[in-house]
Every structure is written in C-alpha cells, then in structure tokens.
Design a protein around this motif. Structure first.
Motif, PDB file in Angstrom:
ATOM      1  N   GLU A 216      32.170 -30.659  26.950  1.00  0.00           N
ATOM      2  CA  GLU A 216      31.020 -30.854  27.839  1.00  0.00           C
ATOM      3  C   GLU A 216      29.786 -30.164  27.267  1.00  0.00           C
ATOM      4  OE1 GLU A 216      32.169 -29.094  31.566  1.00  0.00           O
ATOM      5  OE2 GLU A 216      31.685 -27.088  30.888  1.00  0.00           O
ATOM      6  N   TYR A 217      28.626 -30.700  27.665  1.00  0.00           N
ATOM      7  CA  TYR A 217      27.369 -30.084  27.262  1.00  0.00           C
ATOM      8  C   TYR A 217      27.044 -28.935  28.200  1.00  0.00           C
ATOM      9  CZ  TYR A 217      26.157 -33.731  23.935  1.00  0.00           C
ATOM     10  OH  TYR A 217      26.137 -34.572  22.860  1.00  0.00           O
ATOM     11  N   LEU A 218      26.594 -27.828  27.632  1.00  0.00           N
ATOM     12  CA  LEU A 218      26.098 -26.708  28.410  1.00  0.00           C
ATOM     13  C   LEU A 218      24.577 -26.751  28.263  1.00  0.00           C
ATOM     14  CD1 LEU A 218      28.640 -24.080  27.065  1.00  0.00           C
ATOM     15  CD2 LEU A 218      28.808 -25.441  29.171  1.00  0.00           C
TER      16      LEU A 218
ATOM     17  N   LEU B  31      19.618 -43.281  24.060  1.00  0.00           N
ATOM     18  CA  LEU B  31      18.825 -42.453  23.166  1.00  0.00           C
ATOM     19  C   LEU B  31      19.529 -41.134  22.918  1.00  0.00           C
ATOM     20  CD1 LEU B  31      16.530 -44.359  24.612  1.00  0.00           C
ATOM     21  CD2 LEU B  31      15.102 -42.889  23.222  1.00  0.00           C
ATOM     22  N   HIS B  32      19.862 -40.900  21.671  1.00  0.00           N
ATOM     23  CA  HIS B  32      20.459 -39.621  21.278  1.00  0.00           C
ATOM     24  C   HIS B  32      19.377 -38.851  20.540  1.00  0.00           C
ATOM     25  CE1 HIS B  32      23.826 -37.330  18.974  1.00  0.00           C
ATOM     26  NE2 HIS B  32      23.232 -36.590  19.903  1.00  0.00           N
ATOM     27  N   LEU B  33      18.827 -37.847  21.223  1.00  0.00           N
ATOM     28  CA  LEU B  33      17.681 -37.117  20.680  1.00  0.00           C
ATOM     29  C   LEU B  33      17.981 -35.631  20.583  1.00  0.00           C
ATOM     30  CD1 LEU B  33      14.829 -38.789  22.767  1.00  0.00           C
ATOM     31  CD2 LEU B  33      15.622 -39.415  20.483  1.00  0.00           C
ATOM     32  N   HIS B  34      17.563 -35.052  19.481  1.00  0.00           N
ATOM     33  CA  HIS B  34      17.618 -33.605  19.319  1.00  0.00           C
ATOM     34  C   HIS B  34      16.195 -33.091  19.156  1.00  0.00           C
ATOM     35  CE1 HIS B  34      22.072 -33.118  17.923  1.00  0.00           C
ATOM     36  NE2 HIS B  34      21.950 -33.828  19.032  1.00  0.00           N
ATOM     37  N   VAL B  35      15.963 -31.869  19.662  1.00  0.00           N
ATOM     38  CA  VAL B  35      14.610 -31.309  19.618  1.00  0.00           C
ATOM     39  C   VAL B  35      14.629 -29.856  19.150  1.00  0.00           C
ATOM     40  CG1 VAL B  35      13.710 -32.780  21.464  1.00  0.00           C
ATOM     41  CG2 VAL B  35      14.682 -30.548  22.038  1.00  0.00           C
TER      42      VAL B  35
ATOM     43  N   GLY C 259      18.257 -28.116  20.298  1.00  0.00           N
ATOM     44  CA  GLY C 259      19.533 -28.680  20.692  1.00  0.00           C
ATOM     45  C   GLY C 259      19.426 -30.131  21.117  1.00  0.00           C
ATOM     46  N   HIS C 260      20.468 -30.546  21.803  1.00  0.00           N
ATOM     47  CA  HIS C 260      20.613 -31.918  22.297  1.00  0.00           C
ATOM     48  C   HIS C 260      19.750 -32.087  23.549  1.00  0.00           C
ATOM     49  CE1 HIS C 260      23.097 -35.557  23.216  1.00  0.00           C
ATOM     50  NE2 HIS C 260      22.852 -35.198  24.459  1.00  0.00           N
ATOM     51  N   LEU C 261      18.900 -33.080  23.545  1.00  0.00           N
ATOM     52  CA  LEU C 261      17.940 -33.235  24.639  1.00  0.00           C
ATOM     53  C   LEU C 261      18.522 -34.015  25.812  1.00  0.00           C
ATOM     54  CD1 LEU C 261      14.990 -32.739  25.559  1.00  0.00           C
ATOM     55  CD2 LEU C 261      14.461 -35.000  24.626  1.00  0.00           C
TER      56      LEU C 261
HETATM   57 ZN    ZN Z   1      23.336 -34.605  20.414  1.00  0.00          ZN
END
Ligand code: ZN
Length: 143
Positions: A58-60, A86-90, A102-104
């Motif tokens: 899971e994402y935290l 949309l798979h975006l990282h920032v 991290g993962h947006l």
């Molecule tokens: Zn990601």
C-alpha cells in the motif's frame, strides 16, 4: 487549463487552484490520449505524495500543505480499466530549498504548472500483479 496542440507535443498550462491529476486525466479522456509521456515544472499550493510500502502493498501518503516549487514532474499515461491512468512522480521544494518527492496522489496548482504531454501511438494497459500488489504495465498490450 489552457493548451496548444500545434506541435508534436501538447503544451498545457494549469492555473491557480486547478488539480493536476484530475485535469490531466480529463484532458486525456477528452482528447483520446491513451499513452503518453508527461514532463513539467511549476508550483503547487499543496501536494499529496506517497511512498509504496512493498511489504504492506500500500501507498503511505503525506500531504504537504504549503506552497512549494514543483521542481520536477515526470510520468506517463497508460490505460487502466479502460480509462487513462496517470502515473506521476514529483519533486517539490520549500522556501529553504528542501526537497521532497515521491508518487503523486494529487496536487493543486499555485502560480502555474507547465507541462509537455507527448502522446505515443500505442495502447498500453495495466494489469494487476499479485506479487507487488500494483497494476503494472502489460507490455504485451502495446500495439
Ligand atoms: Zn509511482
């Protein structure tokens, strides 16, 4: 959101208060963009950014509730359940230049967000992977 499609890339500018993922997802749906590369910079009023815990599957998430520079926005568009995903990282930075990334999950535009969206002529689906708990690229779907 305003955009220009006169080049091979689509140039998109978000305005203050607009949600990044929500608006880009709607844009891709409206314009039939199934696969694309995303690159951008700008500033955000807040951002909800996650780290994937592989053992918990899971994402935290952590929400940064200050105006921050959007120093880097990178990612891609693929299809998940028949819709654009949309798979975006920032990376975002504060007034002292301290950077978080991290993962947006979502972010809202502050002054501006400037995006190059580069469509790719293929369909790329995602398929759930039991081992990781993630919906991964199904490269056999790319045509
Ligand atoms: Zn990601």
């Amino acid at each position: 959101m305003v955009f220009n499609k006169t080049t091979g890339q689509i140039l998109i500018r978000l305005s203050k208060g607009e949600e990044l993922i929500e608006n880009l997802t709607k844009f891709c749906q409206k314009h039939g963009i199934k696969t694309a590369q995303v690159m951008g910079i700008g500033a955000v009023l807040w951002a909800d950014i996650g780290h994937y815990d592989l053992s918990k599957k899971e994402y935290l998430y952590k929400k940064y509730e200050h105006t921050m520079e959007l120093t880097s926005l990178l990612g891609n568009v693929s299809e998940k359940d028949g819709k654009p995903y949309l798979h975006l990282h920032v990376n975002i930075s504060d007034k002292d230049g301290k950077t978080y990334g991290g993962h947006l999950k979502e972010a809202v535009c502050a002054g501006t967000i400037e995006i190059f969206l580069t469509p790719i002529e293929t369909t790329l689906n995602r398929r759930f992977d039991n081992e990781t708990g993630l919906a991964l690229w199904d490269l056999s779907s790319a045509k």
